[in-house]
Design an enzyme around this catalytic site. Structure first.
Site, mmCIF file in Angstrom:
data_model
loop_
_atom_site.group_PDB
_atom_site.id
_atom_site.type_symbol
_atom_site.label_atom_id
_atom_site.label_comp_id
_atom_site.label_asym_id
_atom_site.label_seq_id
_atom_site.Cartn_x
_atom_site.Cartn_y
_atom_site.Cartn_z
ATOM 1 N N LYS A 1 10.877 5.394 -0.445
ATOM 2 C CA LYS A 1 10.316 5.596 0.899
ATOM 3 C C LYS A 1 11.370 6.074 1.897
ATOM 4 O O LYS A 1 11.045 6.796 2.832
ATOM 5 C CB LYS A 1 9.634 4.323 1.390
ATOM 6 C CG LYS A 1 8.406 4.020 0.552
ATOM 7 C CD LYS A 1 7.343 3.254 1.276
ATOM 8 C CE LYS A 1 6.127 3.219 0.379
ATOM 9 N NZ LYS A 1 4.945 2.665 0.955
ATOM 10 N N LYS B 1 2.173 7.535 -8.149
ATOM 11 C CA LYS B 1 1.049 6.613 -7.942
ATOM 12 C C LYS B 1 0.173 7.021 -6.750
ATOM 13 O O LYS B 1 0.651 7.652 -5.826
ATOM 14 C CB LYS B 1 1.555 5.183 -7.787
ATOM 15 C CG LYS B 1 1.923 4.772 -6.387
ATOM 16 C CD LYS B 1 2.140 3.269 -6.328
ATOM 17 C CE LYS B 1 2.336 2.829 -4.890
ATOM 18 N NZ LYS B 1 1.096 2.712 -4.133
ATOM 19 N N LYS C 1 -1.901 4.860 -0.188
ATOM 20 C CA LYS C 1 -2.599 4.978 1.089
ATOM 21 C C LYS C 1 -1.924 5.963 2.007
ATOM 22 O O LYS C 1 -2.568 6.700 2.726
ATOM 23 C CB LYS C 1 -2.521 3.635 1.823
ATOM 24 C CG LYS C 1 -3.511 2.624 1.420
ATOM 25 C CD LYS C 1 -3.382 1.448 2.382
ATOM 26 C CE LYS C 1 -2.863 0.208 1.722
ATOM 27 N NZ LYS C 1 -1.475 -0.081 1.957
HETATM 28 P P1 ATP Z 1 1.680 2.538 0.943
HETATM 29 O O1 ATP Z 1 1.606 3.954 0.468
HETATM 30 O O2 ATP Z 1 1.655 2.436 2.432
HETATM 31 O O3 ATP Z 1 2.804 1.750 0.337
HETATM 32 P P2 ATP Z 1 -0.087 1.435 -1.020
HETATM 33 O O4 ATP Z 1 -1.324 2.162 -1.394
HETATM 34 O O5 ATP Z 1 1.058 1.484 -1.939
HETATM 35 O O6 ATP Z 1 0.320 1.867 0.439
HETATM 36 P P3 ATP Z 1 0.338 -1.375 -0.494
HETATM 37 O O7 ATP Z 1 -0.192 -1.998 0.749
HETATM 38 O O8 ATP Z 1 1.784 -1.036 -0.561
HETATM 39 O O9 ATP Z 1 -0.535 -0.068 -0.805
HETATM 40 O O10 ATP Z 1 -0.017 -2.306 -1.727
HETATM 41 C C1 ATP Z 1 -1.137 -3.152 -1.740
HETATM 42 C C2 ATP Z 1 -1.420 -3.613 -3.131
HETATM 43 O O11 ATP Z 1 -2.048 -2.552 -3.870
HETATM 44 C C3 ATP Z 1 -0.201 -4.008 -3.949
HETATM 45 O O12 ATP Z 1 -0.536 -5.119 -4.750
HETATM 46 C C4 ATP Z 1 0.063 -2.824 -4.806
HETATM 47 O O13 ATP Z 1 0.739 -3.156 -5.985
HETATM 48 C C5 ATP Z 1 -1.343 -2.349 -5.092
HETATM 49 N N1 ATP Z 1 -1.355 -0.912 -5.355
HETATM 50 C C6 ATP Z 1 -0.980 0.064 -4.500
HETATM 51 N N2 ATP Z 1 -1.136 1.271 -5.059
HETATM 52 C C7 ATP Z 1 -1.611 1.055 -6.303
HETATM 53 C C8 ATP Z 1 -1.969 1.903 -7.395
HETATM 54 N N3 ATP Z 1 -1.870 3.227 -7.284
HETATM 55 N N4 ATP Z 1 -2.428 1.337 -8.531
HETATM 56 C C9 ATP Z 1 -2.548 -0.010 -8.648
HETATM 57 N N5 ATP Z 1 -2.218 -0.867 -7.670
HETATM 58 C C10 ATP Z 1 -1.763 -0.356 -6.501
HETATM 59 MG MG MG Z 2 2.940 0.480 -1.432
#
Ligand code: ATP
Ligand code: MG
Length: 327
Positions: free
Chosen positions: A112, A193, A196
């Protein structure tokens, strides 16, 4: 008394990855544990700039979405992280127990910070705040996606060090990975991956997407130049990702789905996946709408934060006492 905790950052639209990696496993497990905690990690969201108006709306959307996904407020304590002032206070005490070197090894920070030229100090210390989130209520298991495993392990190491230096204070947490391979990938670039906070929305399915949007995104997902529907993350990351999604949502084995598509083409397979995803998400959205408009949400959050504060206060005072910061 076994406890379970997880949280999501309101940094963008709640994705299918978040649902599969974090919320669906929690929903499945909420009956089996004595205590379950689920929070909106709004303090964590601030590590990267968020538009205040959007953030405010998103926080409420996340809470409604948790419940629409099947989280039961009667069994699970749901709260906003920022409403508990003891969590950042505990985090500071833990920062002083965390080594700079171990924090520097966090992969997510490396990734990041590369993307944001002027990254904040908060982005670096974020895993310690996450340790506070996990440790204050003596969580045993933390259901997370594989991307967060390293952070839970850090929380465990910091807890162990604290216990060793100051005496038994924390339970040691274990990351709970729903199923190996359930790291949902970006549809356009299946080597990274689904996130969001991704810039390219075409590769990300959100829980707010319409059936048309879902279908379009899946039908246009990046695949490969072969024709066989076969799980092979190395050579066929796109198809493997769609197989993973289909397997989780249909509760079927990947091999069985592969067998269904022998002799058929990628278009048929994508259509099947698009239908599965649309069906799941539409059902959740129906519940979501009615929740968003009700005043139930505030009652749930008031109850949740009360419990969270009581536990965190107790832990904070215990830590202060043990560390010698008392009158
Ligand atoms: P950001 O991009 O802001 O980091 P994010 O989509 O990674 O957002 P987080 O809030 O960081 O979401 O993570 C929330 C939960 O969702 C965590 O338990 C993380 O492991 C899970 N998670 C996030 N992305 C994935 C994915 N692509 N597949 C499975 N689990 C995920
Ligand atoms: Mg994340």
């Amino acid at each position: 008394m076994a406890k379970l905790l997880t949280g999501l950052k309101p940094t963008g639209e709640f994705t299918l990855g978040n649902y599969i990696g974090a919320i669906a496993p929690l929903v499945q497990m909420q009956d089996a544990y004595d205590e379950v905690y689920l929070f909106v990690a709004d303090l964590h969201a601030l590590t990267i700039y968020q538009d205040p108006t959007e953030l405010r709306q998103r926080i409420r959307k996340f809470i409604a979405m948790y419940i629409a996904c099947g989280v039961d407020p009667a069994k699970t304590t749901i709260y906003l992280q920022s409403e508990n002032p003891y969590i950042p206070a505990i985090s500071w005490l833990l920062e002083c127990t965390t080594q700079f070197g171990e924090a520097s090894r966090m992969i997510q920070f490396k990734e990041k910070s590369k993307k944001n030229e002027n990254f904040s100090v908060g982005l670096f210390t974020y895993p310690v705040l996450m340790a506070a989130d996990i440790l204050y209520c003596d969580t045993d298991y933390v259901p997370v996606g594989i991307d967060q495993k390293q952070h839970v392990e850090l929380a465990r190491d910091v807890a162990e060090r604290f216990n060793h230096k100051y005496g038994e204070t924390f339970r040691l947490p274990t990351p709970y990975i729903a199923k190996e391979g359930t790291k949902i990938k970006d549809l356009k670039d299946p080597t990274k991956k689904m996130s969001k906070s991704d810039e390219n929305p075409q590769g990300v399915i959100t829980m707010f997407d319409s059936v048309e949007q879902i279908t379009k995104k899946i039908m246009r997902a990046t695949t490969d130049s072969e024709t066989q529907v076969k799980f092979d993350e190395e050579k066929k990351p796109g198809i493997s990702n769609l197989l993973n999604i289909a397997s989780v949502l249909s509760n079927r084995r990947i091999e069985d789905i592969e067998t269904d598509f022998v002799g058929k083409n990628y278009g048929d397979f994508k259509k099947y996946v698009a239908e599965l995803v649309s069906e799941k998400i539409s059902a959740i959205q129906q519940k979501y709408q009615s929740l968003l408009e009700s005043d139930e949400l505030d009652k749930i959050l008031d109850k949740g934060i009360k419990k969270s504060i009581a536990l965190a206060q107790e832990k904070y005072l215990e830590m202060k006492e043990k560390m010698g910061i008392v009158r």
